[in-house]
Design an enzyme around this catalytic site. Sequence first.
Site, PDB file in Angstrom:
ATOM      1  CG  HIS A  15      -1.869   1.161   1.250  1.00 44.36           C
ATOM      2  ND1 HIS A  15      -2.836   1.336   0.269  1.00 44.36           N
ATOM      3  CD2 HIS A  15      -2.012   2.203   2.106  1.00 44.36           C
ATOM      4  CE1 HIS A  15      -3.524   2.438   0.540  1.00 44.36           C
ATOM      5  NE2 HIS A  15      -3.039   2.989   1.645  1.00 44.36           N
ATOM      6  CB  CYS A 105      -2.695   2.956  -3.303  1.00 42.02           C
ATOM      7  SG  CYS A 105      -1.824   1.394  -3.138  1.00 42.02           S
TER       8      CYS A 105
END
Length: 123
Positions: A15, A105
Amino acid sequence: RPGDLIEIDRSFYKHWALYLGDGYVINVTPVDEGAPTLSVSAVSMFTGQAKVKKQLLKEVVGNDYWRINNKYDRSRKPLPVAEIIRRAESYIDMEVSYDVLGNNCEHFVTMLRYGEGVSDQVS
């Protein structure tokens, strides 16, 4: 430092967030307010949407390992920090399109830092 890329190790993926300063980052999260940030990839994969949030780094990271990773600085020139932060803050609380392969992301935060979204993890 403000404008740095933060890479967070999750169980099955990385992430990414962008550091804003004072302990805060900007990152994409599931549109569903009840879904934990940890599941952004899974939830957003099905909805095609994600929400941009300003959150404390420690809340986003949880117990996962994280590091500053400005790896693309070798091949791309970062925008001026003031512009990176201005661009990032303009997205707070917006819904954005999300696609694991083409607009994830990592694409989002690299677009803020360099003006172009890139992601090695989908290669």
